[in-house]
Design a protein around this motif. Structure first.
Motif, mmCIF file in Angstrom:
data_model
loop_
_atom_site.group_PDB
_atom_site.id
_atom_site.type_symbol
_atom_site.label_atom_id
_atom_site.label_comp_id
_atom_site.label_asym_id
_atom_site.label_seq_id
_atom_site.Cartn_x
_atom_site.Cartn_y
_atom_site.Cartn_z
ATOM 1 N N GLN A 231 -4.908 2.521 -7.265
ATOM 2 C CA GLN A 231 -3.955 3.557 -7.658
ATOM 3 C C GLN A 231 -2.604 2.942 -7.998
ATOM 4 O O GLN A 231 -1.969 3.315 -8.985
ATOM 5 C CB GLN A 231 -3.790 4.589 -6.540
ATOM 6 C CG GLN A 231 -2.915 5.773 -6.922
ATOM 7 C CD GLN A 231 -3.548 6.632 -7.996
ATOM 8 O OE1 GLN A 231 -4.559 7.256 -7.767
ATOM 9 N NE2 GLN A 231 -2.953 6.664 -9.168
ATOM 10 N N VAL A 232 -2.151 2.000 -7.181
ATOM 11 C CA VAL A 232 -0.878 1.332 -7.438
ATOM 12 C C VAL A 232 -0.932 0.584 -8.770
ATOM 13 O O VAL A 232 -0.010 0.683 -9.590
ATOM 14 C CB VAL A 232 -0.519 0.373 -6.271
ATOM 15 C CG1 VAL A 232 0.694 -0.472 -6.620
ATOM 16 C CG2 VAL A 232 -0.267 1.154 -4.989
ATOM 17 N N VAL A 233 -2.011 -0.139 -9.001
ATOM 18 C CA VAL A 233 -2.164 -0.896 -10.245
ATOM 19 C C VAL A 233 -2.190 0.043 -11.450
ATOM 20 O O VAL A 233 -1.534 -0.206 -12.465
ATOM 21 C CB VAL A 233 -3.438 -1.776 -10.192
ATOM 22 C CG1 VAL A 233 -3.755 -2.375 -11.555
ATOM 23 C CG2 VAL A 233 -3.291 -2.861 -9.145
ATOM 24 N N LYS A 234 -2.930 1.129 -11.338
ATOM 25 C CA LYS A 234 -3.036 2.091 -12.441
ATOM 26 C C LYS A 234 -1.672 2.684 -12.788
ATOM 27 O O LYS A 234 -1.294 2.767 -13.955
ATOM 28 C CB LYS A 234 -4.018 3.201 -12.071
ATOM 29 C CG LYS A 234 -4.243 4.236 -13.170
ATOM 30 C CD LYS A 234 -5.272 5.263 -12.702
ATOM 31 C CE LYS A 234 -5.716 6.209 -13.780
ATOM 32 N NZ LYS A 234 -4.696 7.039 -14.351
ATOM 33 N N SER B 76 3.491 13.255 2.365
ATOM 34 C CA SER B 76 2.842 13.617 3.635
ATOM 35 C C SER B 76 1.965 12.474 4.146
ATOM 36 O O SER B 76 1.958 12.167 5.346
ATOM 37 C CB SER B 76 1.981 14.868 3.457
ATOM 38 O OG SER B 76 2.774 15.968 3.110
ATOM 39 N N ILE B 77 1.240 11.859 3.237
ATOM 40 C CA ILE B 77 0.410 10.708 3.623
ATOM 41 C C ILE B 77 1.301 9.587 4.145
ATOM 42 O O ILE B 77 0.991 8.958 5.165
ATOM 43 C CB ILE B 77 -0.458 10.242 2.439
ATOM 44 C CG1 ILE B 77 -1.533 11.286 2.144
ATOM 45 C CG2 ILE B 77 -1.079 8.876 2.720
ATOM 46 C CD1 ILE B 77 -2.264 11.078 0.835
ATOM 47 N N ALA B 78 2.420 9.330 3.472
ATOM 48 C CA ALA B 78 3.345 8.277 3.912
ATOM 49 C C ALA B 78 3.863 8.559 5.321
ATOM 50 O O ALA B 78 3.928 7.655 6.159
ATOM 51 C CB ALA B 78 4.500 8.137 2.927
ATOM 52 N N ALA B 79 4.210 9.807 5.594
ATOM 53 C CA ALA B 79 4.701 10.167 6.925
ATOM 54 C C ALA B 79 3.611 9.967 7.980
ATOM 55 O O ALA B 79 3.864 9.423 9.063
ATOM 56 C CB ALA B 79 5.188 11.618 6.933
ATOM 57 N N GLY B 80 2.398 10.379 7.660
ATOM 58 C CA GLY B 80 1.285 10.195 8.597
ATOM 59 C C GLY B 80 0.980 8.730 8.851
ATOM 60 O O GLY B 80 0.749 8.315 9.989
ATOM 61 N N VAL B 81 1.019 7.932 7.800
ATOM 62 C CA VAL B 81 0.760 6.497 7.930
ATOM 63 C C VAL B 81 1.854 5.839 8.777
ATOM 64 O O VAL B 81 1.571 4.970 9.606
ATOM 65 C CB VAL B 81 0.640 5.845 6.534
ATOM 66 C CG1 VAL B 81 0.687 4.339 6.611
ATOM 67 C CG2 VAL B 81 -0.639 6.305 5.851
ATOM 68 N N ILE C 287 1.093 -0.591 8.177
ATOM 69 C CA ILE C 287 2.296 -1.114 7.531
ATOM 70 C C ILE C 287 1.989 -1.464 6.071
ATOM 71 O O ILE C 287 2.758 -1.119 5.167
ATOM 72 C CB ILE C 287 2.865 -2.314 8.301
ATOM 73 C CG1 ILE C 287 3.496 -1.825 9.611
ATOM 74 C CG2 ILE C 287 3.894 -3.073 7.458
ATOM 75 C CD1 ILE C 287 3.938 -2.915 10.550
ATOM 76 N N LEU C 288 0.848 -2.115 5.826
ATOM 77 C CA LEU C 288 0.470 -2.428 4.444
ATOM 78 C C LEU C 288 0.222 -1.158 3.634
ATOM 79 O O LEU C 288 0.650 -1.047 2.481
ATOM 80 C CB LEU C 288 -0.773 -3.318 4.418
ATOM 81 C CG LEU C 288 -0.571 -4.748 4.899
ATOM 82 C CD1 LEU C 288 -1.901 -5.487 4.962
ATOM 83 C CD2 LEU C 288 0.409 -5.482 4.002
ATOM 84 N N THR C 289 -0.468 -0.201 4.248
ATOM 85 C CA THR C 289 -0.721 1.072 3.561
ATOM 86 C C THR C 289 0.589 1.773 3.243
ATOM 87 O O THR C 289 0.751 2.339 2.152
ATOM 88 C CB THR C 289 -1.635 1.976 4.406
ATOM 89 O OG1 THR C 289 -2.866 1.294 4.636
ATOM 90 C CG2 THR C 289 -1.911 3.299 3.708
ATOM 91 N N GLY D 245 4.290 3.846 -0.364
ATOM 92 C CA GLY D 245 5.709 3.850 -0.739
ATOM 93 C C GLY D 245 5.902 3.471 -2.193
ATOM 94 O O GLY D 245 6.726 4.062 -2.898
ATOM 95 N N ALA D 246 5.135 2.496 -2.657
ATOM 96 C CA ALA D 246 5.200 2.104 -4.069
ATOM 97 C C ALA D 246 4.773 3.260 -4.966
ATOM 98 O O ALA D 246 5.370 3.493 -6.026
ATOM 99 C CB ALA D 246 4.321 0.881 -4.319
#
Length: 85
Positions: free
Chosen positions: A23-26, A43-48, A68-70, A75-76
């Motif tokens: 997804q990031v690459v795309k 929301s996903i960022a907050a949960g992660v 942290i990597l996720t 975040g990107a």
């Protein structure tokens, strides 16, 4: 004794973390993020982020590192959404 439990956790963490790479690459390649939901991704960022904190509290390196990597990948995506779309 329970090294296999951490191994399963590490494998799960690797798979789910690397799942964000396409997804990031795309998004980076196409420079278009119209189809990305900012609310869902936020929301996903907050949960992660909370999972990462949980990992620190229980001392589980697979949970800490993977989240942290996720968080960096998600975040990107948020940044590209704000920039491109």
């Amino acid at each position: 004794m329970f090294y296999w439990i951490e191994t399963i956790g590490a494998l799960a963490a690797l798979i789910t973390t690397l799942g964000w790479v396409p997804q990031v690459v795309k998004l980076a390649r196409e420079r278009r993020a119209d189809d990305i939901s900012l609310i869902a991704t936020g929301s996903i960022a907050a949960g992660v982020a909370l999972w990462a904190v949980y990992g620190v509290l229980i001392g589980s390196w697979p949970v800490i590192v993977a989240n942290i990597l996720t968080l960096l990948f998600v975040g990107a995506i948020v940044i590209m959404k704000l920039r491109f779309g």
